[in-house]
Design a protein around this motif. Structure first.
Motif, PDB file in Angstrom:
ATOM      1  N   GLU A 125       1.295  -1.415  -0.489  1.00 43.16           N
ATOM      2  CA  GLU A 125       0.128   0.126  -0.114  1.00 43.16           C
ATOM      3  C   GLU A 125       0.474   1.880  -0.136  1.00 43.16           C
ATOM      4  OE1 GLU A 125      -0.297  -2.558   2.085  1.00 43.16           O
ATOM      5  OE2 GLU A 125      -2.793  -3.392   1.360  1.00 43.16           O
ATOM      6  N   PHE A 126       0.541   2.143  -0.888  1.00 46.58           N
ATOM      7  CA  PHE A 126       1.438   3.348  -1.424  1.00 46.58           C
ATOM      8  C   PHE A 126       1.157   4.439   0.139  1.00 46.58           C
ATOM      9  CE2 PHE A 126       0.719   7.635  -3.526  1.00 46.58           C
ATOM     10  CZ  PHE A 126       2.188   8.106  -3.297  1.00 46.58           C
ATOM     11  N   ILE A 127       2.622   5.135   0.054  1.00 48.33           N
ATOM     12  CA  ILE A 127       3.172   6.229   1.604  1.00 48.33           C
ATOM     13  C   ILE A 127       2.583   7.117   0.591  1.00 48.33           C
ATOM     14  CG2 ILE A 127       3.726   7.276   3.559  1.00 48.33           C
ATOM     15  CD1 ILE A 127       4.016   4.640   4.357  1.00 48.33           C
ATOM     16  N   GLN A 128       2.271   8.010   0.775  1.00 46.09           N
ATOM     17  CA  GLN A 128       2.903  10.100   0.188  1.00 46.09           C
ATOM     18  C   GLN A 128       3.459  10.427   0.942  1.00 46.09           C
ATOM     19  OE1 GLN A 128      -0.302  11.211  -2.521  1.00 46.09           O
ATOM     20  NE2 GLN A 128      -0.030  12.492  -0.943  1.00 46.09           N
ATOM     21  N   SER A 129       4.505  10.440   0.482  1.00 47.70           N
ATOM     22  CA  SER A 129       5.606  11.203   1.447  1.00 47.70           C
ATOM     23  C   SER A 129       5.469  12.763   0.732  1.00 47.70           C
ATOM     24  CB  SER A 129       7.252  11.137   1.141  1.00 47.70           C
ATOM     25  OG  SER A 129       7.514  11.902  -0.358  1.00 47.70           O
ATOM     26  N   GLY A 130       4.879  13.164   0.067  1.00 43.34           N
ATOM     27  CA  GLY A 130       4.562  14.451  -0.882  1.00 43.34           C
ATOM     28  C   GLY A 130       5.944  14.877  -1.579  1.00 43.34           C
ATOM     29  N   VAL A 131       6.538  14.338  -1.450  1.00 44.24           N
ATOM     30  CA  VAL A 131       8.032  14.353  -2.124  1.00 44.24           C
ATOM     31  C   VAL A 131       9.032  14.115  -3.920  1.00 44.24           C
ATOM     32  CG1 VAL A 131      11.014  14.287  -1.757  1.00 44.24           C
ATOM     33  CG2 VAL A 131       9.147  14.813   0.017  1.00 44.24           C
ATOM     34  N   SER A 132       8.412  14.524  -4.738  1.00 41.87           N
ATOM     35  CA  SER A 132       8.363  13.799  -5.876  1.00 41.87           C
ATOM     36  C   SER A 132       9.278  12.687  -6.580  1.00 41.87           C
ATOM     37  CB  SER A 132       8.702  14.734  -7.172  1.00 41.87           C
ATOM     38  OG  SER A 132       7.835  15.897  -7.287  1.00 41.87           O
ATOM     39  N   GLN A 420      12.074  21.162  -5.214  1.00 43.16           N
ATOM     40  CA  GLN A 420      10.396  21.552  -4.905  1.00 43.16           C
ATOM     41  C   GLN A 420      10.733  22.256  -4.053  1.00 43.16           C
ATOM     42  OE1 GLN A 420       8.999  17.363  -4.572  1.00 43.16           O
ATOM     43  NE2 GLN A 420       7.881  17.948  -3.102  1.00 43.16           N
ATOM     44  N   GLY A 421      12.027  22.064  -3.041  1.00 40.00           N
ATOM     45  CA  GLY A 421      11.678  22.775  -2.272  1.00 40.00           C
ATOM     46  C   GLY A 421      11.531  21.617  -0.544  1.00 40.00           C
ATOM     47  N   TYR A 422      11.391  22.419   0.632  1.00 37.52           N
ATOM     48  CA  TYR A 422      11.537  21.490   1.409  1.00 37.52           C
ATOM     49  C   TYR A 422       9.879  22.025   2.081  1.00 37.52           C
ATOM     50  CZ  TYR A 422      15.926  20.248   1.233  1.00 37.52           C
ATOM     51  OH  TYR A 422      17.532  19.804   0.753  1.00 37.52           O
ATOM     52  N   THR A 423       9.482  22.781   1.670  1.00 36.37           N
ATOM     53  CA  THR A 423       7.913  23.164   1.735  1.00 36.37           C
ATOM     54  C   THR A 423       6.709  22.797   1.220  1.00 36.37           C
ATOM     55  OG1 THR A 423       8.215  25.797   0.974  1.00 36.37           O
ATOM     56  CG2 THR A 423       8.437  25.109   3.644  1.00 36.37           C
ATOM     57  N   THR A 424       6.990  22.209   0.110  1.00 38.22           N
ATOM     58  CA  THR A 424       6.028  22.333  -1.076  1.00 38.22           C
ATOM     59  C   THR A 424       5.462  20.567  -0.904  1.00 38.22           C
ATOM     60  OG1 THR A 424       7.628  23.694  -2.681  1.00 38.22           O
ATOM     61  CG2 THR A 424       5.469  21.605  -3.226  1.00 38.22           C
ATOM     62  N   ASN A 425       3.883  20.373  -0.525  1.00 45.37           N
ATOM     63  CA  ASN A 425       3.871  19.477  -0.898  1.00 45.37           C
ATOM     64  C   ASN A 425       3.385  18.503  -1.783  1.00 45.37           C
ATOM     65  OD1 ASN A 425       2.672  16.560   0.504  1.00 45.37           O
ATOM     66  ND2 ASN A 425       1.252  17.251   1.803  1.00 45.37           N
ATOM     67  N   ARG A 426       3.462  17.799  -2.857  1.00 41.29           N
ATOM     68  CA  ARG A 426       3.318  17.089  -4.018  1.00 41.29           C
ATOM     69  C   ARG A 426       2.081  15.563  -3.846  1.00 41.29           C
ATOM     70  NH1 ARG A 426       8.050  18.473  -8.291  1.00 41.29           N
ATOM     71  NH2 ARG A 426       8.310  20.439  -7.800  1.00 41.29           N
ATOM     72  N   SER A 427       0.877  15.924  -3.986  1.00 40.38           N
ATOM     73  CA  SER A 427       0.043  15.034  -4.524  1.00 40.38           C
ATOM     74  C   SER A 427       0.706  14.201  -5.109  1.00 40.38           C
ATOM     75  CB  SER A 427      -0.992  15.113  -4.482  1.00 40.38           C
ATOM     76  OG  SER A 427      -1.342  15.893  -6.006  1.00 40.38           O
TER      77      SER A 427
END
Length: 470
Positions: A125-132, A420-427
């Motif tokens: 099952e996928f865990i989304q880290s928000g880091v591309s 993407q920087g350390y504050t950007t949360n990408r889906s």
């Protein structure tokens, strides 16, 4: 019945040796009272019928032969309750956040119980880290152990905080949908006071502390305390996962400091050293930590680990990353050249690997095009990186039009996908959309790793036209 002795014969670094008249249990907890009345805690490291070796958690300063040694008849246990969420504890498990005393629902041995292999559920099952760079190309799945290989001076702490803030299990991936809760256990070992303050400021500012338990062992704390910090953190994680049904992400930093503590204790015990002076049993010791990640059949919760280690001299053949790589399911590699270019986070996808990625992505898991896109990105970036070496020799003018496209792709990939920087949360949807925009700079015929139906659905014709016009 507690046994008490005043028979200390030797003090060596973090170890105290005392004579006994009967065998004492291995790993038994010890209280040492100094002549000034101060009490220190320790643990039996070696035991015979004549003497014991005790590792002292709070350091041996002030302990002498007049000190008394009291054996408590039990092993070290972690007090556990769901109310630990939002708390900050020392590396030995004591509250340091001025909060109330912990009122545990139960106490568990910190060594933990091994998961029966037949009861393990396969991680998928996928865990989304928000880091591309992680979600798109080295996907983390629930129950996996995926370390971050870094180096001295690289911003692994910033990446650790970003993952701690952003990591989630998307509702459609969670069993039972919205009933799944997510928690973070953060275990810091041997970090500086400045780093500790940065961690806590970020946790409090972003609200991440509310769903986290933080264990903090500082650089000036006794090294021996670092050997119990990850075990306390993992015992807490197992309780929240398998008793309270949380999806728990455990971030441990820095495993290099943990291994240095093992080496220090081994030297004090005059053990025969292994590679580069580290104990010969370091592989087994690390495995007892990393293998505590996983899922259990019939339980909704899971324990996922991201250990972080700094490779001495950026050497991935050093014993710590080498042994870690054997035990874990891949690695995320931070790159010094990308960091010098200002890429944040500087994750190099080429030497990085997530061995369980294929089971956590694809149709019905994240998005149907995920696996194909990841393969195509990797191939294109690898070719573009190789061409950079060629350009240094023959110059860009000697390249074909096709080679020029791959060279331009490598630059844009770093500037738009990795950066993407350390504050950007990408889906994951945003990550894959960026990937398709980059891949659309190639003619469709070059996308030979992607199914034709997916190309028809996701290919950006307008991007291809702009590139052709240029």
């Amino acid at each position: 019945m507690q046994k008490e002795y005043q028979t200390i014969t030797e003090i060596s670094g973090p170890l105290v040796f005392a004579e006994v008249d009967e065998p004492v249990g291995y790993d038994e907890i010890v209280e040492i009272e100094t002549p000034s009345g101060e009490t220190r805690r320790g643990q039996v490291l070696e035991s015979t019928s004549e003497y014991v070796a005790i590792q002292v958690f709070e350091g041996t300063d002030g302990i002498d032969r007049k000190s008394s040694v009291r054996f408590l008849g039990e092993t070290l246990k972690m007090p556990l309750t769901e109310d630990l969420l939002g708390r900050v504890l020392s590396g030995s498990g004591q509250p340091i956040d001025d909060g109330p005393e912990i009122e545990p629902e139960e106490r568990r041995d910190i060594v933990g119980a091994a998961i029966n292999p037949t009861a393990r559920e396969y991680p998928e099952e996928f865990i989304q880290s928000g880091v591309s760079a992680i979600d798109g190309m080295n996907t983390l799945v629930r129950g996996q152990k995926l370390p971050i290989f870094s180096g001295s001076g690289l911003p692994h702490n910033d990446l650790a905080l970003q993952i701690a803030r952003q990591a989630t299990v998307p509702e459609e991936e969670a069993e039972g949908g919205e009933g799944s809760e997510f928690a973070v256990i953060f275990g810091a070992m041997g970090i500086t006071a400045e780093e500790a303050n940065a961690f806590m400021d970020d946790f409090e500012r972003t609200g991440a502390l509310e769903r986290s338990v933080v264990f903090m062992n500082l650089a000036d704390d006794p090294a021996v305390e670092r050997t119990i910090t990850p075990r306390l953190a993992l015992t807490t994680a197992e309780y929240l996962a398998f008793e309270k049904d949380y999806h728990v992400l455990v971030i441990l930093t820095d495993m290099t400091n943990y291994c240095e503590a093992l080496r220090e204790i081994g030297a004090a015990r005059e053990e025969v050293p292994g590679r580069r002076g580290y104990p010969g049993y370091m592989y087994t010791d690390l495995a007892t930590l990393y293998e505590r990640a996983g899922r259990i059949e019939g339980r909704d919760g899971s324990v996922t680990q991201i250990p972080i280690l700094t490779m001495p001299g950026d050497d991935d053949t050093h014993p710590i990353p080498d042994l870690t790589g054997y035990i874990t399911e891949g690695q995320i590699v931070m790159d010094r050249d990308l960091n010098s270019q200002g890429i944040q986070p500087p994750i190099n996808p080429l030497p990085s690997l997530s061995r369980l990625m294929d089971d956590g992505i694809g149709e019905g898991l994240t998005r149907e095009d995920h696996a194909d896109v990841s393969d195509q990105l990797y191939a294109a970036y690898a070719e573009g990186s190789d061409l950079r070496d060629l350009v240094n020799i023959v110059g860009r003018e000697a390249l074909s039009e096709r080679d020029g496209r791959y060279l331009d792709f490598a630059d844009r990939f770093e500037e738009e996908f990795l950066q993407q920087g350390y504050t950007t949360n990408r889906s994951i949807e945003e990550t894959l959309d960026i990937a398709w925009e980059l891949l659309s700079t190639f003619p469709k015929a070059e996308l030979n790793r992607i199914d034709e139906e997916l190309i028809e659905e996701y290919y950006h014709e307008e991007v291809a036209e702009e590139v052709a016009a240029d």
